[in-house]
Design a protein around this motif. Sequence first.
Motif, mmCIF file in Angstrom:
data_model
loop_
_atom_site.group_PDB
_atom_site.id
_atom_site.type_symbol
_atom_site.label_atom_id
_atom_site.label_comp_id
_atom_site.label_asym_id
_atom_site.label_seq_id
_atom_site.Cartn_x
_atom_site.Cartn_y
_atom_site.Cartn_z
ATOM 1 N N VAL A 146 -13.975 18.682 27.414
ATOM 2 C CA VAL A 146 -14.641 18.533 28.717
ATOM 3 C C VAL A 146 -14.491 19.813 29.544
ATOM 4 N N GLN A 193 -22.195 24.365 25.350
ATOM 5 C CA GLN A 193 -22.795 23.113 24.884
ATOM 6 C C GLN A 193 -22.589 23.005 23.378
ATOM 7 N N ALA A 203 -12.674 15.711 21.828
ATOM 8 C CA ALA A 203 -13.856 15.555 22.689
ATOM 9 C C ALA A 203 -13.430 15.450 24.147
ATOM 10 N N LYS A 204 -12.327 14.781 24.390
ATOM 11 C CA LYS A 204 -11.824 14.649 25.769
ATOM 12 C C LYS A 204 -11.329 15.987 26.296
ATOM 13 N N THR A 205 -10.620 16.737 25.465
ATOM 14 C CA THR A 205 -10.127 18.050 25.889
ATOM 15 C C THR A 205 -11.287 19.021 26.071
ATOM 16 N N CYS A 242 -14.317 22.775 28.434
ATOM 17 C CA CYS A 242 -15.144 23.806 27.798
ATOM 18 C C CYS A 242 -16.618 23.656 28.172
ATOM 19 N N ARG A 243 -17.005 22.428 28.509
ATOM 20 C CA ARG A 243 -18.411 22.127 28.820
ATOM 21 C C ARG A 243 -18.928 22.843 30.063
#
Length: 131
Positions: A35, A42, A31-33, A37-38
């Motif tokens: 970021v 989505q 989830a941190k990595t 990709c965001r």
Amino acid sequence: MLRHAAIAAVFAAAATLAAMPAHAQDAAAGAKTFVVCRACHQIGPGAKNMVGPELNGVVGRKAGSVPGFSYSEANKTSGITWDEATLTKYLANPQKVVPGTKMIFAGIHDPAKVQDVIAFLKQYNADGTKK
């Protein structure tokens, strides 16, 4: 005799390393990595297509199949169904796996981070709920 012992020690060490498990996937680290990709993607409840398609249910999904997203011809005709092995290669170097893809991201070069992102993606069903 000493030389044989040294060679045996090297083989024993190599066998031990080969028997060690690969990096355990960590969805929280992914989830941190994710970021980075965001900026284009989505995922989760209410996810929508942006610069890139929404990624709900991506693991197991046919490439180029999210309704309403304008994929490159290369992606639509790649014949890929996103599984862990294909995502591992793609996330490390998208252009190499699908030459002509619109995804201009250079890739995630740390194999452990790639595995963590895949663990993060695998959590989501096609409707955006977590498994």
